[in-house]
Design an enzyme around this catalytic site. Structure first.
Site, short mmCIF file in Angstrom:
data_model
loop_
_atom_site.label_atom_id
_atom_site.label_comp_id
_atom_site.label_asym_id
_atom_site.label_seq_id
_atom_site.Cartn_x
_atom_site.Cartn_y
_atom_site.Cartn_z
N SER A 90 26.74 -34.73 9.12
CA SER A 90 27.72 -35.70 9.07
C SER A 90 28.87 -35.38 8.31
O SER A 90 28.61 -34.92 7.06
CB SER A 90 27.12 -37.23 9.02
OG SER A 90 28.49 -38.20 8.97
N TYR A 96 22.77 -43.06 3.38
CA TYR A 96 23.28 -42.33 4.60
C TYR A 96 23.97 -41.05 4.08
O TYR A 96 23.70 -39.93 4.41
CB TYR A 96 24.23 -42.95 5.43
CG TYR A 96 24.50 -42.46 6.81
CD1 TYR A 96 23.33 -42.36 7.63
CD2 TYR A 96 25.36 -41.76 6.80
CE1 TYR A 96 23.64 -41.82 9.02
CE2 TYR A 96 25.65 -40.97 8.07
CZ TYR A 96 24.89 -41.08 9.28
OH TYR A 96 25.24 -40.43 10.46
#
Length: 237
Positions: free
Chosen positions: A132, A145
């Protein structure tokens, strides 16, 4: 008997980016083994086999790969896409929540690569991890995350060095990808240098190239697919 088609294992493949990758690769002639903790809504692309399981669990991963060895008889590509986010203030984030995010997003990649390496080595195959842009920049309250996605980038180049030359390993780092088909504003699109929010197909097409023969000299790399957002200077005015 081994499948006559190349076989890909896609985790988190029941919906979103994972499902889009499955649809693209099946359309390109692959057979897909789709693994997810949740059953898919609607029909998945054929030919495929769906396996319900938890890729953060060592036994589930071992069973998943063993099933491919006996069922499909080969594995040509592994797409480590499973992941989720807990958005919570740091002081409220429990250790169990932290570990659950890292388990699904990061540890699963280690477990899958370790278990699948013998089959992938036989096929001279490829691994694609889904990281990401949050490995490089953050919004508040996303520590677990961000840490998991940053770890994926490091694990990707480590695997590329350890598993090469037989297995190539690369990472794709999506930015804002519209996975729900919801209403988006003109501002949502216009803030991107590319002029629009990303689509699942943008990620799927890159993954298809990375697992195909035309990317044979590419390994250990990260591909940022974010419409240029991480290259854009943003200052409060």
């Amino acid at each position: 008997m081994a499948s006559s088609q190349p076989v890909v294992l896609i985790t988190g493949g029941a919906r979103g980016i994972g499902r889009g990758i499955a649809e693209r690769l099946v359309g390109d002639g692959w057979r897909a083994v789709i693994a997810d903790r949740q059953k898919p809504v609607g029909l998945l692309p054929l030919p495929h086999r769906f396996v319900e399981g938890d890729v953060s669990d060592e036994a589930d991963v071992a069973g998943l790969v063993a099933g491919i060895a006996t069922g499909e008889g080969r594995l040509d590509a592994l797409i480590c896409n499973a992941g989720f986010m807990i958005r919570k203030p740091l002081e409220a984030l429990s250790l169990a929540e932290w570990q659950s995010v890292l388990g699904t997003n990061l540890t699963s990649t280690f477990l899958l690569a370790r278990a699948a390496a013998p089959l992938l080595r036989q096929a001279k195959g490829a691994i694609v991890t889904i990281a990401s842009t949050r490995a490089h920049q953050s919004e508040p309250n996303t520590e677990s995350y961000a840490a998991s996605k940053g770890g994926i980038l490091a694990l990707t180049h480590a695997l590329a060095v350890s598993l090469g030359p037989d297995i190539r390993v690369n990472a794709v780092s999506p930015g804002w990808i519209d996975t729900h088909g919801g209403a988006l504003s003109e501002e949502d699109h216009a803030q991107h240098p590319a002029g629009r929010v990303g689509r699942v197909e943008d990620i799927a097409s890159l993954v298809a190239w990375l697992v195909g023969p035309d990317s044979g000299f590419v390994t250990g790399s990260e591909f940022v697919v974010d419409g240029g957002m991480t290259r854009k200077m943003i200052y409060a005015e």
